[in-house]
Write an enzyme that holds these catalytic residues in place. Structure first.
Site, PDB file in Angstrom:
ATOM      1  N   GLY A 139     -14.277 -36.214 -53.609  1.00 58.25           N
ATOM      2  CA  GLY A 139     -14.006 -36.227 -52.181  1.00 58.25           C
ATOM      3  C   GLY A 139     -12.835 -35.330 -51.832  1.00 58.25           C
ATOM      4  O   GLY A 139     -12.947 -34.120 -51.765  1.00 58.25           O
ATOM      5  N   GLY A 140     -11.668 -35.934 -51.628  1.00 56.63           N
ATOM      6  CA  GLY A 140     -10.506 -35.191 -51.149  1.00 56.63           C
ATOM      7  C   GLY A 140     -10.120 -34.003 -52.002  1.00 56.63           C
ATOM      8  O   GLY A 140      -9.761 -32.941 -51.478  1.00 56.63           O
ATOM      9  N   GLU A 168     -19.870 -45.153 -57.228  1.00 52.78           N
ATOM     10  CA  GLU A 168     -18.650 -45.161 -56.432  1.00 52.78           C
ATOM     11  C   GLU A 168     -18.046 -46.563 -56.422  1.00 52.78           C
ATOM     12  O   GLU A 168     -18.543 -47.433 -55.704  1.00 52.78           O
ATOM     13  CB  GLU A 168     -18.953 -44.799 -54.975  1.00 52.78           C
ATOM     14  CG  GLU A 168     -19.525 -43.447 -54.701  1.00 52.78           C
ATOM     15  CD  GLU A 168     -19.695 -43.265 -53.194  1.00 52.78           C
ATOM     16  OE1 GLU A 168     -18.895 -42.521 -52.605  1.00 52.78           O
ATOM     17  OE2 GLU A 168     -20.590 -43.883 -52.605  1.00 52.78           O
ATOM     18  N   GLY A 208      -9.102 -44.918 -51.869  1.00 57.33           N
ATOM     19  CA  GLY A 208      -8.199 -45.070 -50.730  1.00 57.33           C
ATOM     20  C   GLY A 208      -7.668 -46.472 -50.515  1.00 57.33           C
ATOM     21  O   GLY A 208      -7.258 -46.823 -49.406  1.00 57.33           O
ATOM     22  N   SER A 249     -12.209 -41.482 -56.792  1.00 57.26           N
ATOM     23  CA  SER A 249     -10.930 -40.773 -56.651  1.00 57.26           C
ATOM     24  C   SER A 249     -10.573 -39.960 -57.899  1.00 57.26           C
ATOM     25  O   SER A 249      -9.487 -40.105 -58.469  1.00 57.26           O
ATOM     26  CB  SER A 249      -9.800 -41.763 -56.325  1.00 57.26           C
ATOM     27  OG  SER A 249     -10.030 -42.388 -55.088  1.00 57.26           O
ATOM     28  N   GLU A 292     -19.571 -44.576 -47.431  1.00 60.87           N
ATOM     29  CA  GLU A 292     -19.185 -44.494 -46.021  1.00 60.87           C
ATOM     30  C   GLU A 292     -20.397 -44.664 -45.111  1.00 60.87           C
ATOM     31  O   GLU A 292     -20.293 -45.255 -44.034  1.00 60.87           O
ATOM     32  CB  GLU A 292     -18.488 -43.158 -45.756  1.00 60.87           C
ATOM     33  CG  GLU A 292     -17.131 -43.079 -46.423  1.00 60.87           C
ATOM     34  CD  GLU A 292     -16.585 -41.665 -46.542  1.00 60.87           C
ATOM     35  OE1 GLU A 292     -15.498 -41.525 -47.115  1.00 60.87           O
ATOM     36  OE2 GLU A 292     -17.258 -40.710 -46.079  1.00 60.87           O
ATOM     37  N   HIS A 332     -24.197 -42.896 -49.596  1.00 62.37           N
ATOM     38  CA  HIS A 332     -22.746 -42.831 -49.773  1.00 62.37           C
ATOM     39  C   HIS A 332     -22.091 -44.085 -49.200  1.00 62.37           C
ATOM     40  O   HIS A 332     -22.551 -44.659 -48.209  1.00 62.37           O
ATOM     41  CB  HIS A 332     -22.195 -41.580 -49.096  1.00 62.37           C
ATOM     42  CG  HIS A 332     -20.773 -41.286 -49.444  1.00 62.37           C
ATOM     43  ND1 HIS A 332     -19.714 -41.903 -48.827  1.00 62.37           N
ATOM     44  CD2 HIS A 332     -20.236 -40.454 -50.370  1.00 62.37           C
ATOM     45  CE1 HIS A 332     -18.589 -41.457 -49.344  1.00 62.37           C
ATOM     46  NE2 HIS A 332     -18.866 -40.593 -50.281  1.00 62.37           N
ATOM     47  N   ASN A 368     -17.966 -33.370 -52.077  1.00 66.80           N
ATOM     48  CA  ASN A 368     -18.388 -33.846 -50.762  1.00 66.80           C
ATOM     49  C   ASN A 368     -17.274 -33.566 -49.761  1.00 66.80           C
ATOM     50  O   ASN A 368     -16.230 -34.219 -49.790  1.00 66.80           O
ATOM     51  CB  ASN A 368     -18.698 -35.341 -50.839  1.00 66.80           C
ATOM     52  CG  ASN A 368     -19.098 -35.921 -49.497  1.00 66.80           C
ATOM     53  OD1 ASN A 368     -19.426 -35.201 -48.564  1.00 66.80           O
ATOM     54  ND2 ASN A 368     -19.066 -37.240 -49.398  1.00 66.80           N
ATOM     55  N   TRP A 369     -17.507 -32.614 -48.878  1.00 63.54           N
ATOM     56  CA  TRP A 369     -16.461 -32.194 -47.958  1.00 63.54           C
ATOM     57  C   TRP A 369     -16.323 -33.112 -46.742  1.00 63.54           C
ATOM     58  O   TRP A 369     -15.394 -32.955 -45.946  1.00 63.54           O
ATOM     59  CB  TRP A 369     -16.717 -30.756 -47.494  1.00 63.54           C
ATOM     60  CG  TRP A 369     -16.602 -29.744 -48.585  1.00 63.54           C
ATOM     61  CD1 TRP A 369     -16.409 -29.991 -49.921  1.00 63.54           C
ATOM     62  CD2 TRP A 369     -16.683 -28.331 -48.450  1.00 63.54           C
ATOM     63  NE1 TRP A 369     -16.366 -28.804 -50.622  1.00 63.54           N
ATOM     64  CE2 TRP A 369     -16.535 -27.768 -49.755  1.00 63.54           C
ATOM     65  CE3 TRP A 369     -16.890 -27.472 -47.381  1.00 63.54           C
ATOM     66  CZ2 TRP A 369     -16.573 -26.390 -49.985  1.00 63.54           C
ATOM     67  CZ3 TRP A 369     -16.929 -26.098 -47.610  1.00 63.54           C
ATOM     68  CH2 TRP A 369     -16.764 -25.573 -48.897  1.00 63.54           C
ATOM     69  N   LYS A 370     -17.270 -34.011 -46.565  1.00 63.51           N
ATOM     70  CA  LYS A 370     -17.235 -34.972 -45.450  1.00 63.51           C
ATOM     71  C   LYS A 370     -17.040 -34.225 -44.116  1.00 63.51           C
ATOM     72  O   LYS A 370     -17.565 -33.135 -43.950  1.00 63.51           O
ATOM     73  CB  LYS A 370     -16.173 -36.037 -45.710  1.00 63.51           C
ATOM     74  CG  LYS A 370     -16.352 -36.699 -47.076  1.00 63.51           C
ATOM     75  CD  LYS A 370     -15.446 -37.876 -47.310  1.00 63.51           C
ATOM     76  CE  LYS A 370     -15.673 -38.446 -48.699  1.00 63.51           C
ATOM     77  NZ  LYS A 370     -14.869 -39.675 -48.928  1.00 63.51           N
TER      78      LYS A 370
END
Length: 250
Positions: free
Chosen positions: A234-235, A167, A173, A213, A97, A95, A9-11
């Site tokens: 994610g990151g 998730e 984070g 993560s 977020e 998601h 997921n590149w957000k």
């Protein structure tokens, strides 16, 4: 055998040029004989070019979200038909977020799921507890309720188009770290809930991804657990070397 899946997921990252560069890095090194399904989710403005770029490559493209309506006066929103029209057949829904920052409810997400399935799209359905839920020992209840209210309205036949993504929001984070054992505990619980509601076959066939993560350093241990079928990344998905290392960890 359940499908092994690694989705990135590149957000809200990567412009058009950066998207092409990252895709080219992945194309150059992606395992060609792997049974793992690899999915990338660029931003809306780069979806069409990503689909074209990956036309003959074994990497699928997903949207990060979509609106529940077929069309209408919804400024800035994207419909399922718009996505499928450009070749996007997978969408991430629910998601953490979207739930936290944009106040998406289980009822809204359930409507989005129904719309996506009506368009024969695959859904990566996200859910998971926050830190306060785990501290109060309510994490199992929260997960069960999110599944029930957001997803359990679908017919048995629709499960072939569902990918689950757990998730643990408290491990993203926050400085807190979820262990592989904690991931397996929840994944096993999730599979048992599905078995009780939809039967053993659906429970054993559905892929459950972990979205807490995942990094190259912990991917192998997490993916070794029997009920963890891959990851929603994610990151680490924004770096080709890291994402490829995670793919190769399955």
């Amino acid at each position: 055998m359940r499908q092994k899946i690694v989705a990135g997921n590149w957000k809200m990252h990567k412009n058009a040029e950066q998207t092409e560069d990252l895709l080219n890095e992945l194309i150059a090194e992606i395992p060609t004989e792997s049974d793992t399904q690899v999915i990338v989710a660029p931003t809306f403005v780069n979806l069409a070019s990503a689909v074209d770029h990956l036309e003959f490559i074994s990497i699928d493209v997903a949207a990060q979200n979509m609106h529940q309506a077929e069309s209408g006066a919804f400024t800035g929103e994207i419909s399922a038909e718009m996505l499928t029209n450009i070749g996007v057949k997978i969408v991430i829904l629910g998601h953490s977020e979207r739930r936290a920052l944009f106040h998406e409810t289980d009822a809204l997400i359930a409507n989005k799921v129904s719309t996506a399935l009506a368009h024969e799209m695959k859904v990566i359905f996200c859910f998971g507890e926050e830190l306060k839920d785990r501290q109060k020992q309510q994490h199992f209840n929260v997960v069960q309720n999110q599944l029930h209210d957001g997803l359990f309205h679908i017919e048995d036949a629709a499960w072939k188009n569902i990918i689950l993504a757990y998730e643990p929001v408290w491990a993203i984070g926050t400085g807190e770290t979820a262990s592989a054992e904690q991931a397996q505990e929840m994944h096993g619980f999730i599979r048992e809930i599905i078995r009780k509601n939809f039967g053993a076959t659906i429970a054993e066939d559905v892929s459950i991804l972990y979205g807490g993560s995942v990094k190259p350093e912990n991917a192998s241990e997490i993916f070794s657990k029997p009920d963890v079928d891959g990851g929603l990344i994610g990151g680490a998905a924004l770096n080709a070397a890291d994402f490829l290392a995670i793919i190769n960890a399955i």
